[in-house]
Design an enzyme around this catalytic site. Structure first.
Site, mmCIF file in Angstrom:
data_model
loop_
_atom_site.group_PDB
_atom_site.id
_atom_site.type_symbol
_atom_site.label_atom_id
_atom_site.label_comp_id
_atom_site.label_asym_id
_atom_site.label_seq_id
_atom_site.Cartn_x
_atom_site.Cartn_y
_atom_site.Cartn_z
ATOM 1 C CG HIS A 1 7.913 -8.747 -17.621
ATOM 2 N ND1 HIS A 1 6.727 -9.305 -17.242
ATOM 3 C CD2 HIS A 1 8.829 -9.193 -16.721
ATOM 4 C CE1 HIS A 1 6.893 -10.045 -16.150
ATOM 5 N NE2 HIS A 1 8.175 -9.985 -15.814
HETATM 6 C C1 FAD Z 1 13.801 -6.587 -11.179
HETATM 7 C C2 FAD Z 1 13.400 -7.556 -12.273
HETATM 8 C C3 FAD Z 1 12.574 -8.636 -11.962
HETATM 9 C C4 FAD Z 1 12.207 -9.522 -12.961
HETATM 10 N N1 FAD Z 1 11.524 -10.656 -12.622
HETATM 11 C C5 FAD Z 1 11.336 -11.623 -13.550
HETATM 12 C C6 FAD Z 1 10.841 -12.894 -13.186
HETATM 13 O O1 FAD Z 1 10.582 -13.187 -12.026
HETATM 14 N N2 FAD Z 1 10.676 -13.825 -14.169
HETATM 15 C C7 FAD Z 1 10.946 -13.548 -15.464
HETATM 16 O O2 FAD Z 1 10.720 -14.408 -16.320
HETATM 17 N N3 FAD Z 1 11.430 -12.344 -15.835
HETATM 18 C C8 FAD Z 1 11.681 -11.405 -14.906
HETATM 19 N N4 FAD Z 1 12.262 -10.227 -15.262
HETATM 20 C C9 FAD Z 1 12.549 -9.995 -16.687
HETATM 21 C C10 FAD Z 1 13.701 -10.844 -17.233
HETATM 22 O O3 FAD Z 1 14.694 -11.035 -16.256
HETATM 23 C C11 FAD Z 1 14.249 -10.172 -18.490
HETATM 24 O O4 FAD Z 1 13.213 -10.077 -19.448
HETATM 25 C C12 FAD Z 1 15.411 -10.920 -19.117
HETATM 26 O O5 FAD Z 1 16.413 -11.172 -18.168
HETATM 27 C C13 FAD Z 1 15.964 -10.091 -20.284
HETATM 28 O O6 FAD Z 1 17.106 -10.716 -20.794
HETATM 29 P P1 FAD Z 1 18.032 -9.960 -21.852
HETATM 30 O O7 FAD Z 1 19.072 -10.910 -22.259
HETATM 31 O O8 FAD Z 1 17.172 -9.354 -22.900
HETATM 32 O O9 FAD Z 1 18.661 -8.730 -21.055
HETATM 33 P P2 FAD Z 1 19.497 -8.715 -19.710
HETATM 34 O O10 FAD Z 1 19.385 -10.003 -18.994
HETATM 35 O O11 FAD Z 1 19.093 -7.484 -18.988
HETATM 36 O O12 FAD Z 1 21.010 -8.623 -20.193
HETATM 37 C C14 FAD Z 1 21.594 -7.502 -20.780
HETATM 38 C C15 FAD Z 1 23.062 -7.475 -20.363
HETATM 39 O O13 FAD Z 1 23.757 -6.566 -21.210
HETATM 40 C C16 FAD Z 1 24.625 -5.780 -20.402
HETATM 41 N N5 FAD Z 1 24.859 -4.520 -21.133
HETATM 42 C C17 FAD Z 1 23.959 -3.540 -21.381
HETATM 43 N N6 FAD Z 1 24.550 -2.559 -22.086
HETATM 44 C C18 FAD Z 1 25.819 -2.938 -22.294
HETATM 45 C C19 FAD Z 1 26.927 -2.344 -22.965
HETATM 46 N N7 FAD Z 1 26.816 -1.149 -23.583
HETATM 47 N N8 FAD Z 1 28.102 -2.989 -22.974
HETATM 48 C C20 FAD Z 1 28.250 -4.203 -22.365
HETATM 49 N N9 FAD Z 1 27.223 -4.810 -21.702
HETATM 50 C C21 FAD Z 1 26.031 -4.178 -21.685
HETATM 51 C C22 FAD Z 1 23.861 -5.602 -19.112
HETATM 52 O O14 FAD Z 1 24.700 -5.201 -18.061
HETATM 53 C C23 FAD Z 1 23.243 -6.984 -18.932
HETATM 54 O O15 FAD Z 1 24.110 -7.849 -18.242
HETATM 55 C C24 FAD Z 1 12.643 -9.310 -14.303
HETATM 56 C C25 FAD Z 1 13.483 -8.239 -14.606
HETATM 57 C C26 FAD Z 1 13.870 -7.374 -13.599
HETATM 58 C C27 FAD Z 1 14.794 -6.242 -13.944
#
Ligand code: FAD
Length: 550
Positions: A480
């Site tokens: 998280h």
């Molecule tokens: C294994 C795991 C299990 C989890 N389980 C849960 C759960 O059950 N329930 C829950 O609520 N939360 C869970 N979480 C946490 C939750 O999924 C995350 O907090 C949430 O998805 C974060 O969203 P975000 O948009 O911040 O980042 P992300 O969803 O990680 O998106 C970031 C995106 O940016 C892309 N990116 C990164 N750098 C670059 C770049 N330089 N150029 C282009 N693209 C790039 C990445 O590839 C990715 O697609 C889990 C996370 C993980 C990893």
């Protein structure tokens, strides 16, 4: 040189937040949007099948597979930090638990300078976003995010966890995101229940499924995959576009209005730093040209830590299916034919927020899984053949904060992640108090009745010193990561303002889990999508005026 293509908005990252933004910013038809995603397609069987979680967890084709630095609070162990590198981002590889977080989490956001992000305000956004599918198939709400009560497809063993809660007079709730009527001495959100999940008709319902899939049909959205953004382009303290690498080739895109970073809590601060926006002393050492000295970039990292304890069971658990080839085969056929059965639900089946002794609000989250597994050297889980279950506990609101810094100026290099776990006395106290709750749960008459043997290390044999040491030696991230570009009042304490605009650089926002001022009490996917939805309205208001989103 050919002129760089131009879009109104460039969104970096098609993860939980990026997918919401892509949808919201294109639906009014007034803007052109380009989403640039480093990963590839999410059309993979093991992403869509809920129990496929165990395989994507360590699959480098869809996962950044980061490793943290040696963490002094965890006996200098190096934690494995998976993050989604695929359309849908971490929502395509997560465990699908849907938890809004607790009211005081968001009231604390507002107190930290994120004015307008208090519970009363964000609750409305959650309600507008969700359609809840109850266990009997009835629905409530009309939002795009489907949140399902999957108790009927869960392991029959999971009901023992709720009976154990009843043994202990812990409340049992129908909906962990709802508010029960508080009983005497009970907090409204306190209690255990079946975990609701972003699963629809037996398939993962990621942010890409909810938001990107419908947005991609619009002529004003362009999505580039397999493209890693390496730098935000700036001119006179304004973001003007991005430079990215695709198939070994460097390309640029210009943003007429704004660049929005949604690369997640590890990569958004990394990208700011690679672009010369970050702590000057560190960046100059790496030879990066400075754009803005902003020491807060990458600081404030928060995450949840949890410790699990394993038990052999007298009754059948998921191990009897997933731990044997014949069981796997049968479950696979059932899933293919019906989209039902054990593979159609996540492995985290019962959970809940509880209060440790003396706490005024729930301060730990408990997870109970009807399965046990070993972890193979590549990080993949190997389910035990014998029946077993696990009990796990996570302090909800740690006060320790870590940081992210660059390892090198090479955009391909992973950043340094220092979680700085258990670095406050309060977090150490909560780790012990949380472990006491697991001790109680393990000793409940129901769980004693179905336990064949307690496995080592046995939490029931531990005093407080041993419980803390056990936590240090065995706890790990629950994935998280957040708060590394947090919202707040000004540049001395935060990276963005309460409209997610980066302090000191125009036309640049960070909209993802890195903008949380503090980690919410539960799983972070729901709050990230909520944040992105509210932020999208702000982007539209700031570009078209308030009437455009009325
Ligand atoms: C294994 C795991 C299990 C989890 N389980 C849960 C759960 O059950 N329930 C829950 O609520 N939360 C869970 N979480 C946490 C939750 O999924 C995350 O907090 C949430 O998805 C974060 O969203 P975000 O948009 O911040 O980042 P992300 O969803 O990680 O998106 C970031 C995106 O940016 C892309 N990116 C990164 N750098 C670059 C770049 N330089 N150029 C282009 N693209 C790039 C990445 O590839 C990715 O697609 C889990 C996370 C993980 C990893």
């Amino acid at each position: 040189m050919t002129k760089a293509p131009e879009f109104d908005f460039i969104i970096v990252g098609a993860g939980s937040a990026g997918c919401v933004l892509a949808d919201r910013l294109t639906e009014c038809g007034r803007f052109t949007v380009q989403v640039i995603e480093a990963g590839g397609s999410d059309q993979k069987f093991f992403i869509k099948m809920p129990m496929g979680y165990g395989l994507t967890f360590s699959d480098a084709r869809v996962n950044w597979k980061y490793q943290a630095e040696p963490d002094p609070g965890l006996g200098n162990r190096i934690g494995y930090w998976p993050r989604g590198k695929v359309i849908g981002g971490s929502s395509s590889i997560n465990a699908m638990a849907y938890m809004r977080g607790l009211p005081h989490d968001f009231d604390d956001w507002a107190k930290a300078g994120a004015t307008g992000w208090d519970w009363k305000t964000v609750q409305e956004t959650y309600e507008a976003l969700e359609t809840v599918v109850e266990a009997d198939g009835t629905t409530c709400g009309s939002g795009p995010i489907v949140v399902s009560d999957l108790r009927n497809a869960m392991s029959p063993f999971s009901r023992h966890f709720l009976d154990a809660a009843r043994d202990l007079n812990w409340p049992v709730l129908g909906d962990l995101n709802g508010s029960a009527s508080p009983g005497q001495n009970q907090h409204p959100n306190e209690g255990m229940g079946y975990m609701r999940a972003t699963v629809r008709n037996g398939r993962r319902w990621s942010a890409a499924d909810v938001f990107l899939r419908r947005a991609i049909k619009r002529h004003n959205l362009s999505v580039v995959i397999g493209a890693r953004v390496e730098r935000i382009l700036t001119k006179e303290k304004l973001a003007t576009g991005v430079r990215y690498r695709v198939n070994g080739e460097i390309r640029e895109t210009s943003a007429r209005r704004e660049v929005i970073l949604s690369a997640g809590a590890i990569d958004s601060p990394k990208l700011l730093m690679l672009s010369g926006i970050g702590p000057a002393a560190d960046l100059r050492t790496l030879g990066i040209d400075m754009v803005l000295d902003q020491p807060q970039v990458g600081q404030g990292l928060q995450d949840h830590l949890a410790v699990s304890h394993y038990y052999w069971a007298k009754e059948a658990t998921l191990n009897s299916i997933l731990g044997r080839r014949t069981g796997q085969f049968r479950a696979g056929v059932q899933y293919l034919l019906t989209r039902g059965g054990p593979l159609s639900v996540p492995v985290n089946q019962v959970s809940g927020y509880l209060r440790t002794s003396g706490a005024l609000v729930p301060d730990v989250q408990v997870y109970c899984n009807p399965a046990t597994y070993a972890t193979l050297p590549d990080g993949a889980p190997l389910v035990d053949r014998d029946n077993g279950f696990l009990l796990c506990v996570q302090p909800c609101r740690p006060t320790s904060r870590g940081w992210i810094t660059l390892r090198s100026a090479d955009p391909a290099a992973a950043p340094r992640i220092q979680p700085n776990s258990l670095s406050t006395a309060e977090d150490q106290r909560t780790a012990v108090a949380a472990s006491h709750l697991l001790q109680q749960l393990a000793q409940s008459p129901t769980l004693q009745r179905v336990t064949r043997a307690r496995r080592d290390p046995d939490i029931l044999e531990m005093d407080d010193d041993a419980l803390l040491e056990n936590f240090r030696q065995r706890a790990g991230t629950v994935f998280h990561a957040s708060c590394t570009c947090r919202m707040g009042d000004g540049p001395d304490t935060s990276v963005t303002d309460n409209r997610l605009r980066v302090h000191g650089i125009g036309r640049l926002r960070v909209i993802d889990a890195s903008a949380f001022p503090n980690v919410t009490s539960g799983n972070t996917n729901a709050p990230t999508m909520m944040l992105a939805d509210r932020a999208a309205r702000m982007v539209i208001e700031d570009n078209l005026g308030r009437s455009a989103v009325a």
